[in-house]
Design an enzyme around this catalytic site. Structure first.
Site, mmCIF file in Angstrom:
data_model
loop_
_atom_site.group_PDB
_atom_site.id
_atom_site.type_symbol
_atom_site.label_atom_id
_atom_site.label_comp_id
_atom_site.label_asym_id
_atom_site.label_seq_id
_atom_site.Cartn_x
_atom_site.Cartn_y
_atom_site.Cartn_z
ATOM 1 N N GLY A 92 0.777 -1.088 -0.023
ATOM 2 C CA GLY A 92 0.057 -0.021 0.138
ATOM 3 C C GLY A 92 0.717 1.558 0.059
ATOM 4 O O GLY A 92 0.521 2.326 0.315
ATOM 5 N N ARG A 147 -6.216 -8.601 -7.957
ATOM 6 C CA ARG A 147 -7.043 -9.539 -8.691
ATOM 7 C C ARG A 147 -7.580 -9.121 -10.048
ATOM 8 O O ARG A 147 -7.442 -7.758 -10.316
ATOM 9 C CB ARG A 147 -8.414 -9.580 -7.899
ATOM 10 C CG ARG A 147 -8.203 -9.858 -6.416
ATOM 11 C CD ARG A 147 -7.437 -11.090 -6.248
ATOM 12 N NE ARG A 147 -8.000 -12.166 -6.808
ATOM 13 C CZ ARG A 147 -7.451 -13.573 -6.924
ATOM 14 N NH1 ARG A 147 -6.348 -13.792 -6.511
ATOM 15 N NH2 ARG A 147 -8.159 -14.562 -7.172
ATOM 16 N N LEU A 174 -10.256 -8.300 -12.990
ATOM 17 C CA LEU A 174 -11.599 -7.600 -12.786
ATOM 18 C C LEU A 174 -12.432 -8.153 -13.979
ATOM 19 O O LEU A 174 -11.770 -8.207 -15.227
ATOM 20 C CB LEU A 174 -11.754 -6.322 -12.436
ATOM 21 C CG LEU A 174 -11.012 -5.752 -11.393
ATOM 22 C CD1 LEU A 174 -10.852 -4.342 -11.167
ATOM 23 C CD2 LEU A 174 -11.938 -6.237 -10.171
ATOM 24 N N ASN A 232 -5.240 2.724 -12.828
ATOM 25 C CA ASN A 232 -4.392 1.715 -12.231
ATOM 26 C C ASN A 232 -2.827 2.256 -12.461
ATOM 27 O O ASN A 232 -2.644 2.929 -13.190
ATOM 28 C CB ASN A 232 -4.492 0.518 -13.130
ATOM 29 C CG ASN A 232 -3.627 -0.553 -12.859
ATOM 30 O OD1 ASN A 232 -3.416 -0.961 -11.500
ATOM 31 N ND2 ASN A 232 -2.999 -1.353 -13.641
ATOM 32 N N HIS A 289 0.983 0.845 -13.001
ATOM 33 C CA HIS A 289 1.898 -0.242 -13.468
ATOM 34 C C HIS A 289 3.360 0.003 -13.303
ATOM 35 O O HIS A 289 3.535 1.152 -13.790
ATOM 36 C CB HIS A 289 1.393 -0.782 -14.821
ATOM 37 C CG HIS A 289 2.188 -2.124 -15.039
ATOM 38 N ND1 HIS A 289 1.852 -3.156 -14.510
ATOM 39 C CD2 HIS A 289 3.118 -2.183 -16.099
ATOM 40 C CE1 HIS A 289 2.747 -4.098 -14.976
ATOM 41 N NE2 HIS A 289 3.573 -3.741 -15.874
HETATM 42 C C1 GRF Z 1 3.665 -1.040 -7.520
HETATM 43 O O1 GRF Z 1 4.698 -1.430 -8.116
HETATM 44 C C2 GRF Z 1 2.505 -1.110 -8.628
HETATM 45 O O2 GRF Z 1 2.946 -0.287 -9.638
HETATM 46 C C3 GRF Z 1 1.992 -2.473 -8.909
HETATM 47 O O3 GRF Z 1 2.047 -2.955 -7.531
HETATM 48 C C4 GRF Z 1 2.952 -2.491 -6.656
HETATM 49 C C5 GRF Z 1 2.138 -1.993 -5.648
HETATM 50 O O4 GRF Z 1 2.919 -1.403 -4.635
HETATM 51 N N1 GRF Z 1 0.737 -2.559 -9.410
HETATM 52 P P1 GRF Z 1 2.231 -0.824 -3.239
HETATM 53 O O5 GRF Z 1 1.436 -1.791 -2.635
HETATM 54 O O6 GRF Z 1 1.470 0.203 -3.742
HETATM 55 O O7 GRF Z 1 3.395 -0.416 -2.384
#
Ligand code: GRF
Length: 217
Positions: A14, A93, A95, A109, A111
């Site tokens: 998080g 998950r 969706l 989102n 990434h």
């Molecule tokens: C991040 O690298 C995000 O880009 C990917 O999952 C990771 C989540 O990290 N989708 P966090 O839980 O926000 O620290």
């Protein structure tokens, strides 16, 4: 204008959630975090959200027989919290298209790559194997295919010869924490709207939707 009510959906540590919560605390920020949903009861992010006094809800996917039932529970929670926008932040998950369509252009989102390159998991390992000189991170509107959808903002991060997946991950995460709040701000202010497959950015502080590190002088 009332500030946009945002739900952040997490499954893990998080840190992006925390960056969004902190950004939303600023007086002039156009969004507020109404709810944090975790698909995992033990997600570290849940504790952080509670400490920040944000309402949390665990919707544990293992407790549902079907993905539809799981998503119905999510939808009920979103409705009860009168949510306008969703930020997926390490939500692990997949969706269903029906859920994604319902939240079309209202669900973001993040990434950890320069999409559309390196979708999916183990991004930084694959980046190193491919020998690319830059990687980065992307915030995009969500479409049914994994890690796809109109791009709102990206940050590019240069790869050093001695980088490992871990060091790249750390550098990229630092930029994730910068671009996610900026993307949310632009969307909540109505400055980043989808047009076809692209997201033109209207005037404002962040005009290009791009950050480059190291900066090009
Ligand atoms: C991040 O690298 C995000 O880009 C990917 O999952 C990771 C989540 O990290 N989708 P966090 O839980 O926000 O620290």
């Amino acid at each position: 204008m009332r500030s946009a009510r945002v739900a952040i959906m997490i499954s893990g540590q998080g840190s992006n959630m925390e960056a969004l919560i902190n950004a939303c605390r600023a007086k002039d920020f156009p969004a507020e975090v109404a709810l944090v949903i975790s698909s995992r009861p033990k997600a570290k992010g849940l504790e952080l959200a509670k400490k920040a006094k944000i309402p949390t809800k665990v919707i544990d996917h293992t407790k549902f027989e079907t993905r539809d039932a799981f998503e119905d529970a999510i939808q009920d929670a979103l409705k009860a919290a009168e949510v306008d926008l969703i930020c997926l932040a390490g939500f692990m998950r997949v969706l269903n298209p029906s859920f994604v369509h319902r939240w079309r252009d209202r669900m973001l989102n993040i990434h950890p790559s320069l999409l559309p390159a390196f979708k999916g998991l183990h991004t930084h390992e694959r980046v190193l194997e491919a020998g690319v000189r830059f990687t980065g991170c992307t915030v995009h509107f969500v479409r049914p295919e994994m890690d796809s959808g109109p791009i709102i903002i990206q940050a590019a991060v240069a790869i050093a010869p001695d980088d490992t997946p871990e060091t790249i991950g750390e550098k990229v995460l630092e930029f994730e924490h910068l671009i996610y709040p900026e993307a949310l701000r632009m969307v909540a202010e109505g400055r980043a709207r989808v047009s076809g497959n692209i997201v033109p950015i209207k005037d404002g502080q962040q005009k290009t939707g791009a950050i480059i590190n190291p900066p090009v002088s």
